[in-house]
Design an enzyme around this catalytic site. Structure first.
Site, PDB file in Angstrom:
ATOM      1  N   THR A 129      29.961   6.873 -37.358  1.00  0.00           N
ATOM      2  CA  THR A 129      29.647   6.408 -36.003  1.00  0.00           C
ATOM      3  C   THR A 129      29.288   4.930 -35.941  1.00  0.00           C
ATOM      4  O   THR A 129      29.640   4.239 -34.992  1.00  0.00           O
ATOM      5  CB  THR A 129      28.466   7.247 -35.453  1.00  0.00           C
ATOM      6  OG1 THR A 129      28.909   8.589 -35.346  1.00  0.00           O
ATOM      7  CG2 THR A 129      28.012   6.754 -34.097  1.00  0.00           C
ATOM      8  N   ASP A 140      35.660   9.890 -40.115  1.00  0.00           N
ATOM      9  CA  ASP A 140      34.469  10.569 -39.624  1.00  0.00           C
ATOM     10  C   ASP A 140      33.985  11.344 -40.841  1.00  0.00           C
ATOM     11  O   ASP A 140      34.786  12.015 -41.507  1.00  0.00           O
ATOM     12  CB  ASP A 140      34.855  11.534 -38.493  1.00  0.00           C
ATOM     13  CG  ASP A 140      33.644  12.179 -37.854  1.00  0.00           C
ATOM     14  OD1 ASP A 140      32.868  12.846 -38.580  1.00  0.00           O
ATOM     15  OD2 ASP A 140      33.462  12.022 -36.647  1.00  0.00           O
ATOM     16  N   SER A 141      32.700  11.268 -41.156  1.00  0.00           N
ATOM     17  CA  SER A 141      32.265  11.844 -42.439  1.00  0.00           C
ATOM     18  C   SER A 141      32.391  13.353 -42.485  1.00  0.00           C
ATOM     19  O   SER A 141      32.241  13.960 -43.538  1.00  0.00           O
ATOM     20  CB  SER A 141      30.839  11.410 -42.793  1.00  0.00           C
ATOM     21  OG  SER A 141      29.887  12.144 -42.082  1.00  0.00           O
ATOM     22  N   SER A 142      32.706  13.994 -41.343  1.00  0.00           N
ATOM     23  CA  SER A 142      32.965  15.441 -41.429  1.00  0.00           C
ATOM     24  C   SER A 142      34.286  15.706 -42.149  1.00  0.00           C
ATOM     25  O   SER A 142      34.556  16.848 -42.536  1.00  0.00           O
ATOM     26  CB  SER A 142      32.910  16.118 -40.064  1.00  0.00           C
ATOM     27  OG  SER A 142      33.239  15.258 -39.053  1.00  0.00           O
ATOM     28  N   THR A 168      26.843  10.137 -40.484  1.00  0.00           N
ATOM     29  CA  THR A 168      25.611  10.890 -40.761  1.00  0.00           C
ATOM     30  C   THR A 168      25.887  12.355 -41.111  1.00  0.00           C
ATOM     31  O   THR A 168      25.079  12.978 -41.802  1.00  0.00           O
ATOM     32  CB  THR A 168      24.656  10.868 -39.551  1.00  0.00           C
ATOM     33  OG1 THR A 168      25.335  11.417 -38.420  1.00  0.00           O
ATOM     34  CG2 THR A 168      24.191   9.461 -39.246  1.00  0.00           C
ATOM     35  N   GLN A 195      17.433  29.244 -46.942  1.00  0.00           N
ATOM     36  CA  GLN A 195      17.872  28.780 -45.613  1.00  0.00           C
ATOM     37  C   GLN A 195      16.728  28.116 -44.851  1.00  0.00           C
ATOM     38  O   GLN A 195      16.959  27.460 -43.837  1.00  0.00           O
ATOM     39  CB  GLN A 195      18.340  29.972 -44.771  1.00  0.00           C
ATOM     40  CG  GLN A 195      19.576  30.631 -45.253  1.00  0.00           C
ATOM     41  CD  GLN A 195      19.924  31.882 -44.453  1.00  0.00           C
ATOM     42  OE1 GLN A 195      19.440  32.085 -43.347  1.00  0.00           O
ATOM     43  NE2 GLN A 195      20.758  32.714 -45.028  1.00  0.00           N
ATOM     44  N   CYS A 196      15.483  28.361 -45.290  1.00  0.00           N
ATOM     45  CA  CYS A 196      14.338  27.742 -44.615  1.00  0.00           C
ATOM     46  C   CYS A 196      14.485  26.229 -44.740  1.00  0.00           C
ATOM     47  O   CYS A 196      14.992  25.725 -45.734  1.00  0.00           O
ATOM     48  CB  CYS A 196      13.022  28.137 -45.280  1.00  0.00           C
ATOM     49  SG  CYS A 196      12.678  29.886 -45.177  1.00  0.00           S
TER      50      CYS A 196
END
Ligand code: ASN
Length: 326
Positions: free
Chosen positions: A11, A55-57, A87, A272-273
């Site tokens: 971004t 895009d870092s995805s 990010t 997952q916490c």
């Protein structure tokens, strides 16, 4: 100080298009202009834009390798390195770099922004300037240096960051480790008395298909995981409940895990916490995982475990050695 800044996409350097925001190849020039406008910055900057900005995805472990090799090739020419990155997967990349440049004697800072630099209300320059300030503070400080993720005033250890918010300026958290530094008007540093090991640089050939993530959810069945544990998989992050638990009343599910660990897949248990550590065997539901050969990721983030598995597998280590390193 000589600082190398690599724009990999994300971004921070994006502009609008018909499909939404996309990375802009002209960003490196805009940033150069911004940095040259400031008289206070008496550094030599080299700002490079990667040929394919993403895009870092879209990032894969091969992109970590590209960034790692790029920094390695310039290691002796610069005092500090800043990686401008999207990010979405920044925490994975900063973790991967922290394993590749273990005990780094020069600062390597990964940063980006929530809002593009072309917008008036942007966090781009505040993050870039913070990353530069971190480089200034750590330059020449072999013992305090390292790989970090800098964002919204927080200098987080590279292998401890987690993307925790979609829209806050504070997009990253450091769930189980205090930040190394906090930047307000001045820096506040957390002192570390850890004696650093000698630095090592190792950029393995990453195999994109080598590591998977196994989510635990109510009603999870063998069929959900079978495809994920395909034959070429050598490592898996098991996203368990609470302190490291998963259903222990489904023998087929446990048998699937056991068969995988028996054939050499390293399965690492992470909660997952959002924070806290896996406590192996505290509950029967967790002990079943231990019996199936699953090892504990303790208080690591799932991003760091994923990147570490890739790093160790890519380094060609044996199954036993990978277990030992965990
Ligand atoms: N989708 C963007 C990326 O990860 C998000 C960002 O950079 N803020 O590249």
């Amino acid at each position: 100080m000589k600082i190398y800044i690599a724009y990999t996409g994300g971004t921070i350097g994006m502009v609008p298009s018909d499909q939404g925001l996309i990375p802009d190849a002209a960003f490196a020039d805009h940033l150069t202009q911004h940095l040259n406008e400031s008289d206070e910055l008496a550094h030599d900057f080299v700002i490079a834009s990667y040929p394919t900005l993403i895009d870092s995805s879209n990032a894969t472990p091969k992109d970590w390798q590209t960034i790692g090799r790029d920094i390695e090739s310039k290691w002796h020419d610069f005092d500090a390195f800043i990686v401008l990155h999207g990010t979405d997967t920044m925490a994975y990349t900063s973790a991967a770099l922290s394993f590749m440049f273990a005990n780094s004697e020069k600062p390597i800072i990964v940063t980006g922004s929530q809002v593009p630099m072309y917008k008036v209300r942007t966090d781009a320059m505040i993050n870039v300037m913070g990353a530069i300030s971190a480089c200034e503070e750590l330059n020449g400080e072999k013992n305090r240096s390292g790989v970090f993720l800098f964002f919204a005033g927080r200098l987080i250890e590279g292998d401890r960051a987690h993307k925790a918010h979609t829209s806050d300026w504070q997009a990253f958290s450091s769930p189980n480790c205090p930040e190394r530094g906090l930047l307000g008007i001045d820096w506040r540093w957390r002192s570390t008395d850890v004696v650093k090991q000698p630095m090592t640089i190792q950029i393995p050939d990453m195999d994109e298909g080598a590591v998977t993530i196994l989510p635990v959810f109510p009603g999870v069945k063998v069929a959900h995981w079978q495809g994920l544990l395909s034959e070429n998989v050598k490592g898996a992050v098991l996203l368990s409940y609470g302190a490291g638990n998963a259903p222990d009343k489904d023998p087929a599910l446990l048998a699937l895990l056991k068969a995988a660990t028996d054939r050499g897949v390293v399965i690492v248990n992470v909660s997952q916490c959002g924070a806290g550590s896996v406590a192996e065997g505290a509950y029967a539901a967790g002990s079943a995982l231990v019996k199936a050969g699953v090892i504990s990721g303790k208080d690591m983030t799932y991003e760091a475990v994923f990147a570490k598995l890739h790093f160790l597998i890519g380094s060609g280590l044996t199954h036993q050695e990978i277990l030992r390193r965990f």
